[in-house]
Design an enzyme around this catalytic site. Structure first.
Site, PDB file in Angstrom:
ATOM      1  N   GLU A   1      -7.866  -9.717  14.043  1.00 58.07           N
ATOM      2  CA  GLU A   1      -6.401  -9.699  13.953  1.00 58.07           C
ATOM      3  C   GLU A   1      -5.817  -9.603  15.364  1.00 58.07           C
ATOM      4  OE1 GLU A   1      -3.667 -10.391  12.808  1.00 58.07           O
ATOM      5  OE2 GLU A   1      -3.130  -9.037  11.180  1.00 58.07           O
TER       6      GLU A   1
ATOM      7  N   GLY B   1      -1.584 -15.800  14.921  1.00 58.92           N
ATOM      8  CA  GLY B   1      -1.629 -14.976  16.126  1.00 58.92           C
ATOM      9  C   GLY B   1      -2.996 -14.781  16.767  1.00 58.92           C
TER      10      GLY B   1
ATOM     11  N   ASP C   1       0.640  -3.313  13.988  1.00 59.26           N
ATOM     12  CA  ASP C   1       1.938  -2.749  14.348  1.00 59.26           C
ATOM     13  C   ASP C   1       2.287  -1.702  13.287  1.00 59.26           C
ATOM     14  OD1 ASP C   1       4.445  -2.606  15.616  1.00 59.26           O
ATOM     15  OD2 ASP C   1       5.261  -4.311  14.569  1.00 59.26           O
TER      16      ASP C   1
HETATM   17  P1  IMP Z   1       2.360  -5.267  10.938  1.00 58.06           P
HETATM   18  O1  IMP Z   1       2.263  -5.733   9.527  1.00 58.06           O
HETATM   19  O2  IMP Z   1       3.679  -4.596  11.208  1.00 58.06           O
HETATM   20  O3  IMP Z   1       1.187  -4.418  11.394  1.00 58.06           O
HETATM   21  O4  IMP Z   1       2.462  -6.532  11.866  1.00 58.06           O
HETATM   22  C1  IMP Z   1       1.432  -7.355  12.079  1.00 58.06           C
HETATM   23  C2  IMP Z   1       1.925  -8.707  12.516  1.00 58.06           C
HETATM   24  O5  IMP Z   1       3.226  -8.649  13.120  1.00 58.06           O
HETATM   25  C3  IMP Z   1       1.013  -9.223  13.587  1.00 58.06           C
HETATM   26  O6  IMP Z   1      -0.085  -9.929  13.037  1.00 58.06           O
HETATM   27  C4  IMP Z   1       1.948 -10.108  14.404  1.00 58.06           C
HETATM   28  O7  IMP Z   1       1.973 -11.402  13.857  1.00 58.06           O
HETATM   29  C5  IMP Z   1       3.307  -9.469  14.247  1.00 58.06           C
HETATM   30  N1  IMP Z   1       3.657  -8.642  15.413  1.00 58.06           N
HETATM   31  C6  IMP Z   1       3.730  -7.297  15.470  1.00 58.06           C
HETATM   32  N2  IMP Z   1       4.087  -6.868  16.685  1.00 58.06           N
HETATM   33  C7  IMP Z   1       4.211  -7.987  17.437  1.00 58.06           C
HETATM   34  C8  IMP Z   1       4.536  -8.197  18.835  1.00 58.06           C
HETATM   35  O8  IMP Z   1       4.753  -7.281  19.646  1.00 58.06           O
HETATM   36  N3  IMP Z   1       4.566  -9.503  19.225  1.00 58.06           N
HETATM   37  C9  IMP Z   1       4.313 -10.551  18.390  1.00 58.06           C
HETATM   38  N4  IMP Z   1       3.990 -10.383  17.107  1.00 58.06           N
HETATM   39  C10 IMP Z   1       3.949  -9.111  16.630  1.00 58.06           C
END
Ligand code: IMP
Length: 178
Positions: free
Chosen positions: A99, A44, A103
């Site tokens: 990063e 990403g 999320d």
């Molecule tokens: P977390 O572990 O929930 O914080 O998610 C992190 C990862 O989820 C990011 O590095 C993204 O790859 C993916 N992600 C979270 N939200 C989105 C979004 O809105 N669009 C695309 N990828 C997302």
């Protein structure tokens, strides 16, 4: 069922350019006289990393780490694994993790713990986008590009099932059927 398409633009190309320029200046000021290693989180952050490093007027090195935290759709699996590791040790280095988005925070909290165990001199996190409403774990983000509401975004490195990473702006995924 039709594949959702990119919808409304949330962060335009000029907005990305301006804010990433500011982040680059700030990182250069904070690490003046040092040579930090910027660690891009794949896939990403590949576009953000490329633009951010060019906005830093100072010595840096780069490395990449490949993580998988999503099953390919738009839901967090809560499971994180390293699919490709750093090329170089980070022991005693100033590390800045680059990063794409924080999320739930699960991915970055896993990565922080993993990298701390390698004994860097310092460890900071720079995220292009912070979706703070969705946070499940408390994680420290040292540099934030944009804070956005709880919408799924695509473009500028963000994908939906592998698609749309190549858009030059960040858009909301349009999930309403045509
Ligand atoms: P977390 O572990 O929930 O914080 O998610 C992190 C990862 O989820 C990011 O590095 C993204 O790859 C993916 N992600 C979270 N939200 C989105 C979004 O809105 N669009 C695309 N990828 C997302």
């Amino acid at each position: 069922m039709t594949t959702p398409r990119p919808g409304r633009v949330l962060i335009s190309e000029p907005e990305l350019r301006t804010r990433i320029g500011e982040l680059g200046q700030q990182i250069a000021r904070d690490y003046a006289g040092e040579t930090p290693v910027l660690v891009g989180v794949l896939q990403g952050a590949f576009l953000f990393m490329a633009d951010l490093v060019r906005a830093i007027p100072g010595d840096i090195t780069t490395d990449f780490i490949g993580l998988a935290s999503y099953a390919g759709g738009n839901r967090s699996s809560g499971q994180v694994r390293i699919v490709s590791d750093l090329a170089m040790p980070v022991e005693n280095r100033h590390v800045v993790v680059v990063e794409d988005i924080v999320d739930t925070g699960l991915t970055i909290s896993y990565l922080r713990r993993n990298l701390e165990a390698r004994h860097p001199r310092t460890l900071r996190v720079c995220a292009l986008v912070d979706k703070i409403e969705r946070r499940q774990v408390d994680v420290r983000i040292d540099y934030v590009g944009f804070t956005i509401p709880n919408v799924f975004v695509v473009g500028y490195g963000f994908d939906f099932g592998g698609l749309y990473r190549n858009l030059p702006y960040v858009a909301a995924l349009d999930e309403t059927p045509p």
